[in-house]
Design a protein around this motif. Structure first.
Motif, mmCIF file in Angstrom:
data_model
loop_
_atom_site.group_PDB
_atom_site.id
_atom_site.type_symbol
_atom_site.label_atom_id
_atom_site.label_comp_id
_atom_site.label_asym_id
_atom_site.label_seq_id
_atom_site.Cartn_x
_atom_site.Cartn_y
_atom_site.Cartn_z
ATOM 1 N N SER A 32 0.827 -1.213 0.003
ATOM 2 C CA SER A 32 -0.228 0.215 -0.068
ATOM 3 C C SER A 32 1.030 1.246 0.067
ATOM 4 C CB SER A 32 -0.938 0.034 1.299
ATOM 5 O OG SER A 32 -1.543 1.328 1.426
ATOM 6 N N ILE A 33 0.302 2.326 -0.237
ATOM 7 C CA ILE A 33 1.158 3.690 -0.050
ATOM 8 C C ILE A 33 1.147 3.933 1.290
ATOM 9 C CG2 ILE A 33 0.137 4.553 -2.287
ATOM 10 C CD1 ILE A 33 -1.975 6.230 -0.590
ATOM 11 N N VAL A 34 0.430 3.273 2.239
ATOM 12 C CA VAL A 34 0.524 3.549 3.735
ATOM 13 C C VAL A 34 1.740 2.507 4.195
ATOM 14 C CG1 VAL A 34 -0.501 3.249 5.833
ATOM 15 C CG2 VAL A 34 -1.818 4.141 3.924
ATOM 16 N N PRO A 35 2.819 3.028 4.764
ATOM 17 C CA PRO A 35 3.990 2.233 5.162
ATOM 18 C C PRO A 35 3.524 1.056 5.939
ATOM 19 C CG PRO A 35 4.452 4.399 5.592
ATOM 20 C CD PRO A 35 2.910 4.562 5.253
ATOM 21 N N ASN A 36 4.171 -0.061 5.894
ATOM 22 C CA ASN A 36 3.954 -1.297 6.561
ATOM 23 C C ASN A 36 2.299 -1.846 6.301
ATOM 24 O OD1 ASN A 36 6.675 -1.581 7.335
ATOM 25 N ND2 ASN A 36 6.147 -0.087 9.028
ATOM 26 N N ALA A 37 1.788 -1.564 5.280
ATOM 27 C CA ALA A 37 0.335 -2.252 5.056
ATOM 28 C C ALA A 37 0.239 -2.718 3.609
ATOM 29 C CB ALA A 37 -0.798 -0.962 5.324
ATOM 30 N N PHE A 38 -0.643 -3.859 3.843
ATOM 31 C CA PHE A 38 -0.943 -4.536 2.550
ATOM 32 C C PHE A 38 -2.139 -4.780 2.049
ATOM 33 C CE2 PHE A 38 3.380 -5.575 3.699
ATOM 34 C CZ PHE A 38 4.209 -5.382 2.750
ATOM 35 N N LEU A 39 -2.555 -4.648 0.921
ATOM 36 C CA LEU A 39 -3.902 -4.737 0.285
ATOM 37 C C LEU A 39 -3.835 -6.184 -0.235
ATOM 38 C CD1 LEU A 39 -6.649 -4.122 -0.717
ATOM 39 C CD2 LEU A 39 -5.655 -3.096 -2.772
ATOM 40 N N VAL A 40 -4.942 -6.800 0.066
ATOM 41 C CA VAL A 40 -5.180 -8.341 -0.554
ATOM 42 C C VAL A 40 -6.508 -8.291 -1.198
ATOM 43 C CG1 VAL A 40 -5.332 -10.890 -0.008
ATOM 44 C CG2 VAL A 40 -3.707 -9.481 1.242
ATOM 45 N N THR A 69 -0.170 -4.085 9.202
ATOM 46 C CA THR A 69 -1.612 -3.918 8.881
ATOM 47 C C THR A 69 -1.826 -4.546 7.574
ATOM 48 O OG1 THR A 69 -1.593 -1.812 9.914
ATOM 49 C CG2 THR A 69 -3.658 -2.418 8.564
ATOM 50 N N VAL A 70 -2.936 -5.416 7.534
ATOM 51 C CA VAL A 70 -3.427 -5.821 6.168
ATOM 52 C C VAL A 70 -4.986 -5.670 6.029
ATOM 53 C CG1 VAL A 70 -4.094 -8.158 7.147
ATOM 54 C CG2 VAL A 70 -3.625 -7.990 4.604
ATOM 55 N N LEU A 71 -5.275 -5.290 4.651
ATOM 56 C CA LEU A 71 -6.365 -5.085 4.284
ATOM 57 C C LEU A 71 -6.968 -5.828 3.157
ATOM 58 C CD1 LEU A 71 -7.614 -1.158 3.891
ATOM 59 C CD2 LEU A 71 -8.395 -2.792 2.040
ATOM 60 N N GLU A 108 -2.725 -5.995 12.493
ATOM 61 C CA GLU A 108 -4.064 -5.588 12.597
ATOM 62 C C GLU A 108 -4.852 -5.857 11.151
ATOM 63 O OE1 GLU A 108 -6.816 -1.402 13.191
ATOM 64 O OE2 GLU A 108 -4.625 -1.223 12.593
ATOM 65 N N THR A 109 -5.789 -6.621 11.152
ATOM 66 C CA THR A 109 -6.729 -6.935 10.052
ATOM 67 C C THR A 109 -7.817 -6.173 9.798
ATOM 68 O OG1 THR A 109 -5.915 -9.200 10.432
ATOM 69 C CG2 THR A 109 -7.589 -8.801 8.805
ATOM 70 N N LEU A 110 -7.968 -5.567 8.379
ATOM 71 C CA LEU A 110 -9.161 -4.682 8.127
ATOM 72 C C LEU A 110 -9.955 -5.281 6.967
ATOM 73 C CD1 LEU A 110 -7.527 -1.223 8.056
ATOM 74 C CD2 LEU A 110 -8.410 -2.192 9.997
ATOM 75 N N PHE A 111 -10.993 -5.265 6.801
ATOM 76 C CA PHE A 111 -11.713 -5.791 5.742
ATOM 77 C C PHE A 111 -12.509 -4.566 5.104
ATOM 78 C CE2 PHE A 111 -11.244 -9.316 8.601
ATOM 79 C CZ PHE A 111 -10.832 -10.177 7.783
ATOM 80 N N VAL A 112 -12.735 -4.826 3.688
ATOM 81 C CA VAL A 112 -13.527 -3.800 3.020
ATOM 82 C C VAL A 112 -14.417 -4.670 1.906
ATOM 83 C CG1 VAL A 112 -11.866 -1.958 3.291
ATOM 84 C CG2 VAL A 112 -11.777 -3.334 1.333
ATOM 85 N N GLY A 113 -15.449 -3.908 1.376
ATOM 86 C CA GLY A 113 -16.159 -4.774 0.315
ATOM 87 C C GLY A 113 -17.085 -5.599 0.589
ATOM 88 N N PHE A 114 -17.647 -5.920 1.909
ATOM 89 C CA PHE A 114 -18.811 -6.669 2.088
ATOM 90 C C PHE A 114 -19.935 -6.018 1.546
ATOM 91 C CE2 PHE A 114 -16.016 -8.169 5.939
ATOM 92 C CZ PHE A 114 -15.550 -9.684 5.247
ATOM 93 N N SER A 115 -20.613 -6.569 0.719
ATOM 94 C CA SER A 115 -21.919 -5.957 0.445
ATOM 95 C C SER A 115 -22.883 -5.933 1.641
ATOM 96 C CB SER A 115 -22.686 -6.610 -0.972
ATOM 97 O OG SER A 115 -23.005 -7.987 -0.537
ATOM 98 N N LYS A 134 -12.873 -5.256 12.329
ATOM 99 C CA LYS A 134 -12.705 -3.674 11.805
ATOM 100 C C LYS A 134 -13.048 -3.991 10.382
ATOM 101 C CE LYS A 134 -9.850 -1.337 14.885
ATOM 102 N NZ LYS A 134 -8.692 -0.840 15.110
ATOM 103 N N ALA A 135 -14.221 -3.311 9.812
ATOM 104 C CA ALA A 135 -14.652 -3.559 8.345
ATOM 105 C C ALA A 135 -15.220 -2.244 8.192
ATOM 106 C CB ALA A 135 -15.848 -4.479 8.271
ATOM 107 N N TYR A 136 -15.057 -1.816 6.612
ATOM 108 C CA TYR A 136 -15.357 -0.560 5.978
ATOM 109 C C TYR A 136 -16.015 -0.901 4.782
ATOM 110 C CZ TYR A 136 -12.219 1.123 9.586
ATOM 111 O OH TYR A 136 -11.652 1.493 10.677
ATOM 112 N N ASP A 137 -16.970 -0.130 4.524
ATOM 113 C CA ASP A 137 -17.791 -0.417 3.206
ATOM 114 C C ASP A 137 -17.042 -0.233 1.772
ATOM 115 O OD1 ASP A 137 -17.419 2.454 3.409
ATOM 116 O OD2 ASP A 137 -19.525 2.882 2.505
ATOM 117 N N LYS A 138 -15.851 0.426 1.829
ATOM 118 C CA LYS A 138 -15.147 0.675 0.533
ATOM 119 C C LYS A 138 -13.543 0.769 1.083
ATOM 120 C CE LYS A 138 -18.828 3.306 -1.344
ATOM 121 N NZ LYS A 138 -19.190 4.839 -0.887
ATOM 122 N N PHE A 139 -12.729 0.455 -0.050
ATOM 123 C CA PHE A 139 -11.436 0.695 0.094
ATOM 124 C C PHE A 139 -10.798 1.950 0.546
ATOM 125 C CE2 PHE A 139 -7.229 1.572 -1.973
ATOM 126 C CZ PHE A 139 -6.403 0.646 -1.194
#
Length: 158
Positions: A32-40, A69-71, A108-115, A134-139
């Motif tokens: 990610s553009i955020v240091p030490n964070a990855f998108l899957v 952190t992983v998103l 830390e694990t974050l989730f996005v994209g759950f309809s 922790k979940a968010y509607d959008k990336f």
């Protein structure tokens, strides 16, 4: 007959190569553009075997890259695919296992994209253990959380 056996062996090797490529693409770890964070980003059909591979890829990748952190993006997973493959109750358990493994690693694990339908089906499948994720509607929303947490901001150049 010997040529046929040779051709069959070559086709099996090609098939194995394609299967390995599909596995690699099924859970890409994107810095990610955020240091030490990855998108899957996930897409396609989630089976037990595939989710196990995704978990293994994430856990090993996070450890190797020293991420904190992983998103995980579920935008590409449809409700019908989950219902037809592994079901929500088992997915619920697998998500909980993944979060617990990453928590033990200090990630830390974050989730996005759950309809809305996807989220409702997860909760109705005995999702009481998902209360703490922790979940968010959008990336974009998840990324904004990460930026705020790390004291970073994105702004236009002057």
């Amino acid at each position: 007959m010997n040529d046929l056996n040779q051709e069959l062996m070559e086709l099996k090797e090609k098939l194995k190569g394609y299967e390995d490529l599909i596995k690699q693409l099924s859970a890409p770890i994107i810095p990610s553009i955020v240091p030490n964070a990855f998108l899957v980003p996930l897409n396609g059909i989630l089976s037990v075997e595939r989710f196990h591979h995704i978990q293994e890829t994430i856990v090993n990748g996070i450890a190797r890259e020293k991420a904190d952190t992983v998103l995980i993006d579920f935008t590409g997973i449809s409700s019908l695919e989950v219902e037809d493959s592994m079901g929500y109750q088992l997915l619920n358990e697998k998500i909980n296992d993944l979060v617990n493994a990453l928590n033990l690693m200090g990630v830390e694990t974050l989730f996005v994209g759950f309809s809305p339908k996807f989220a409702q089906n997860l909760i109705l499948s005995n999702g009481s253990n998902l209360v703490n994720i922790k979940a968010y509607d959008k990336f974009k929303t998840g990324l904004q959380y990460l930026l705020d947490k790390k004291g970073l901001e994105i702004r236009k150049k002057s």
